[in-house]
Design an enzyme around this catalytic site. Sequence first.
Site, PDB file in Angstrom:
ATOM      1  N   ASP A  13      77.513  92.995 119.447  1.00  0.00           N
ATOM      2  CA  ASP A  13      77.749  91.803 118.616  1.00  0.00           C
ATOM      3  C   ASP A  13      77.641  92.133 117.130  1.00  0.00           C
ATOM      4  OD1 ASP A  13      78.314  89.213 117.870  1.00  0.00           O
ATOM      5  OD2 ASP A  13      76.352  88.399 118.399  1.00  0.00           O
ATOM      6  N   ASN A  41      73.826  88.299 108.364  1.00  0.00           N
ATOM      7  CA  ASN A  41      74.776  87.436 109.057  1.00  0.00           C
ATOM      8  C   ASN A  41      75.749  86.824 108.047  1.00  0.00           C
ATOM      9  OD1 ASN A  41      75.985  85.509 110.948  1.00  0.00           O
ATOM     10  ND2 ASN A  41      74.334  86.094 112.309  1.00  0.00           N
TER      11      ASN A  41
HETATM   12 CA    CA Z   1      79.221  87.093 117.727  1.00  0.00          CA
END
Ligand code: CA
Length: 691
Positions: A308, A397
């Site tokens: 991810d 992020n």
């Molecule tokens: Ca993701």
Amino acid sequence: MKLSAQLSAVFSFFIAASVVPGDVPPLASGEWRFHGGTYTDQRYSRLAHINADTINRLKLDWFAEYPSDGGQQATPLIVNGIIYVATAWNVVYAYAAGSGEELWRFDPQVPRAVLIKACCGPVSRGVAYADGKIFAATLDGRLIALGATSGKKLWETLTVPQGGRYTITGAPRVADGKVFIGNGGAEFGARGYVSAYDIDTGALAWRFYTVPGDPSKPFENPILKEAVKTWHGEWWKYGGGGTVWDSMSYDPELNLLYIGVGNSTPYNPAIRTAGMGDNWFVSSIVALDASTGRYVWHYQTTPGDSWDYTATQNMVLADLEIRGELRRVIMQAPKNGFFYVLDRATGELLSADNFSKVTWARGIDLETGRPVLTEEARWWLKDEGSALFPAPGGAHNWQPMAFHPEAGYAYIPVNVYPGTFRAVQEYTFEAVGRTTGLAASSPPLSDPEVRAAAGANLRGQLLAWDPIRQQAAWRIQQRFSGNGGILATGGGLLFQGDTQGMFNAYDALRGEPLWQFDAQSAIVAPPVTYMADGEQYVAVLSGKGGSLARIAGGIISPKVTNISRLLVFKLGGKAVLPDHAPAMIQLPDWTAVEVDAGRAKKGAGLYAHYCMSCHGISTQGNGITPDLRYSPLSGTAAAFKAVVMDGVMAATGMASFSAVLSADETEDIRHYVVQQNQSAQKAGENFRPGR
Ligand code: CA
């Protein structure tokens, strides 16, 4: 305007123009016309009225309130004296930038049931402006053009397949007479692509798929003939991922559109791609000809991504002197923990080093441009999996970093926590919900010691990174991760909100804290600054939300609720927020209800798989969505089933899970929820703030 002011505006124009040639328009105008300020995406403004000497006079000047029914992540735009704000559920507001007078609002009426395929809540990261129009994308996949002064709809187009696995949370971008929009949904089995539409008509100009589809069908883009050689197995049955859910940048001189491509799906490469291959273009920066959508170059930050580790984080353009040569660079600090500096004309890797703790790779081999994987990185080969830094949430992020061209530093909101990567026993491509193949667990967080340890694991940092030396200039330790995006200013300041409800300013050179404002709710959105009526303003959205807050909000900010507002500050501002005392709700007393321990254990696993990402890890709540331990609907089997199976609350966003859960399994989950209610009773945790 006084002559000196005019001269300084002209001067600023040339300075700003020299930072990135061709970048228009400079922020000397006092506007914030593009998502990242200018096309450079530096999130830097030259405005300097607010600085270290004046900041003690920075006060709230006006604010606007929104329904607190979703997190707020948008970057406001300021164009021609109007501030535009996208809020949860894609409702767009326009205000006079100085006075705060509301000029118009537009509600695209997003069907609430779409929430079931949104990883991170009904969030929006903003709108785009071009040529007298505002462009807004919606969670259910539409792109809408509005008159910038009227707020009236000019055109609307659906950018995703009807009933597909897609959502949109990212902001559209504009260049070359086109509006560009990606989408999200990799975790839900989507196949990523970016579309370009004509700004006047809404007609599709081009579409670029980031991963190949079914190879028995024609390839949509020529480069997919090359990309398909890096895929194996039957990836197209699972979508493959590669969604462009957030970041894009544009270089007007090169006419290149840079797209930040997301992670693969399912995460387990044994299922996705027969355990082999780089899987172009997942976790890559791809440069496209903005006019045609033609592939120009790509750099894959995480080849064969199985963690991810999206490369969707914001991409900053600057001209840097590297080894004695002025280079036109693009910089990114993706989830995988490395900071990359690339030549933005060619994609050549100039340097890379880790900006945070990394255990999945030993480093980046600058000869090959590839990461050198560690033994434990290959979690899918181990029954017990691997605990790795960074977690799937990433070392960085979506909260954008900023770049201060005079200081020469990039400022990164860093997350420092490990993630456990472990394969599910048996993979099914789920019809509803996440379908990553990663096992989720439900740690016993009702135990205060376990919860304290979990909280201690979720550290954050504000990092000033020197991209030329590839080293930290300074680093502020923050107690928790998931803090807001960054604004850097010519006043030598940085602004950043945090998960605990504070809006903070720091000295950009040394990181010294200078100023704080109690915003009453978490701030994850990035701030902006602008000029209106001759004064400098700073604006930011408050409103707890997003992926980490939904999963771990009950651990990192249990007392912080979602209060959604636009907060606008200036020197000598006079506005005051209303006193905030959240209504407390009482835990229903279910101590006498019989819990079947076996069912509760099974329910814990199902909860972690299907419920946790919205309702919080181990039923701990999050201050955003209902805490199931506190919900009267968890009290009886009939009520719980009506919600989970029959979808009686679909209109609020809680759609039916009957496609993936049986009535028996639903009741297992309820046994677990009641058990956790009883644990909370025992621990004396009988009250929590509403929502
Ligand atoms: Ca993701």
